[in-house]
Design an enzyme around this catalytic site. Structure first.
Site, short mmCIF file in Angstrom:
data_model
loop_
_atom_site.label_atom_id
_atom_site.label_comp_id
_atom_site.label_asym_id
_atom_site.label_seq_id
_atom_site.Cartn_x
_atom_site.Cartn_y
_atom_site.Cartn_z
N PRO A 2 -111.91 11.66 -10.24
CA PRO A 2 -110.91 12.58 -10.80
C PRO A 2 -111.53 13.60 -11.76
O PRO A 2 -112.24 13.24 -12.70
CB PRO A 2 -109.94 11.65 -11.53
CG PRO A 2 -110.14 10.31 -10.89
CD PRO A 2 -111.60 10.26 -10.54
N GLU A 3 -111.29 14.87 -11.47
CA GLU A 3 -111.65 15.94 -12.39
C GLU A 3 -110.43 16.84 -12.50
O GLU A 3 -109.34 16.48 -12.04
CB GLU A 3 -112.90 16.68 -11.89
CG GLU A 3 -114.08 15.72 -11.73
CD GLU A 3 -115.43 16.41 -11.62
OE1 GLU A 3 -115.55 17.59 -11.99
OE2 GLU A 3 -116.38 15.75 -11.16
N LYS A 51 -107.96 16.46 -18.03
CA LYS A 51 -107.97 15.26 -17.20
C LYS A 51 -106.85 14.30 -17.60
O LYS A 51 -106.82 13.15 -17.14
CB LYS A 51 -109.32 14.55 -17.32
CG LYS A 51 -110.50 15.39 -16.86
CD LYS A 51 -111.79 14.60 -16.99
CE LYS A 51 -113.00 15.45 -16.63
NZ LYS A 51 -114.26 14.67 -16.76
N ASN A 165 -118.31 15.24 -13.69
CA ASN A 165 -119.70 15.16 -13.29
C ASN A 165 -120.02 15.94 -12.01
O ASN A 165 -121.10 16.48 -11.86
CB ASN A 165 -120.09 13.69 -13.11
CG ASN A 165 -121.50 13.44 -13.59
OD1 ASN A 165 -121.94 14.02 -14.57
ND2 ASN A 165 -122.21 12.58 -12.88
N ARG A 250 -124.01 8.77 -15.90
CA ARG A 250 -123.67 10.10 -15.42
C ARG A 250 -124.75 10.60 -14.48
O ARG A 250 -125.67 11.31 -14.89
CB ARG A 250 -123.50 11.07 -16.59
CG ARG A 250 -122.26 10.75 -17.44
CD ARG A 250 -122.26 11.57 -18.70
NE ARG A 250 -121.05 11.35 -19.47
CZ ARG A 250 -120.87 11.75 -20.73
NH1 ARG A 250 -121.85 12.38 -21.34
NH2 ARG A 250 -119.74 11.53 -21.35
#
Length: 280
Positions: A2-3, A51, A165, A250
């Site tokens: 999810p972004e 977000k 990311n 990340r």
């Protein structure tokens, strides 16, 4: 993952399914709210903020949720089988006479007064998909700490809200710099392009089921998830390494030929190559 674009899609699904309707089912499967019942309240709407998701109910209550890495809101019709995961992963259920919204693996779930929403989202920078978008302020925020790595500055939701990311890696590729470049070293012409490019990427994908940054038929992303595979521009193997302070994993992807700037020492951690391999 999810972004900002996928959170925007989740907000739209919730908004279209529930807004203006009265809840006939309310079930929060977290200890703090296990006895809370919103049945009988009308849903006023759901909005995304970076977000974060804010679902508002009559009576001045807001449900604040955050999907983090693996959370999702699914909407089902009457009699439809729920397919978002096993029952033990369900954290919230909001039902009306004809629709049921089910929140799976929600890492953040809290009820608050609608007048207190700023306490949970007030720290965010300009929202790439929101009405408060301000490219000048967003760029100033990113460049405020010149020594900070660009990738980390882009992920900081206090600078601009919505980049995760995937977009971090893709945006740095399109700018032609590595995510480890100090933000202050970003050439002025590319810095000027950064806010608009980031906004275009998220806007282009907020209505797509599959995220796409390349414009190519067979390949969705330039570098993210393509460790050891050839760069779509120069055919150099794409590299991957961890970026951050060690508190979060990340995986960061880049092309050592197309992108200039500092990068980690040679060697790709196997865990990233295995976990994040993509087919696109």
């Amino acid at each position: 993952m999810p972004e900002g674009d996928t959170v925007w899609q989740a907000a739209r699904r919730l908004h279209e399914a529930l807004t203006g309707k009265t809840l006939t089912r309310s079930d929060f499967r977290v200890p703090k709210y296990a006895t809370v019942d919103l049945t009988g309240r009308r849903v006023l709407g759901t909005i995304p903020r970076g977000k974060h998701l804010l679902t508002r109910f009559e009576g001045g209550l807001t449900l604040h949720t955050h999907l983090r890495m693996e959370g999702a809101w699914k909407v089902y019709g009457t009699g439809e089988r729920w397919r978002g995961g096993p029952a033990h992963q369900i954290r919230a259920i909001l039902g009306t006479v004809d629709r049921t919204a089910v929140g799976y693996r929600l890492q953040v779930l809290e009820l608050l007064r609608s007048t207190e929403e700023e306490q949970v989202v007030g720290h965010l920078g300009p929202d790439l998909l929101g009405p408060d978008w301000d490219p000048g302020r967003a760029l100033a925020n990113v460049l405020a700490d010149p020594a900070r790595q660009l990738g980390e500055a882009l992920l900081d939701q206090r600078n601009l809200a919505g980049i995760g990311n995937v977009y971090k890696s893709e945006l740095c590729f399109l700018l032609g710099v590595t995510p480890w470049l100090p933000a202050g070293a970003l050439p002025a012409d590319r810095a000027e392009k950064l806010p608009g490019l980031a906004k275009r990427l998220l806007e282009a994908n907020r209505d797509r089921p599959v995220r796409q940054t390349t414009g190519l038929h067979r390949h969705d992303l330039f570098v993210y998830g393509r460790a050891s595979r050839p760069c779509l521009r120069c055919h150099t193997p794409v590299r991957v390494a961890d970026q951050g302070d060690g508190s979060q994993e990340r995986p960061t992807y880049w092309c050592p030929t197309c992108q200039t700037g500092p990068a980690p020492a040679a060697g790709t951690p196997q865990r990233w190559r295995d976990r994040y391999r993509r087919t696109g």
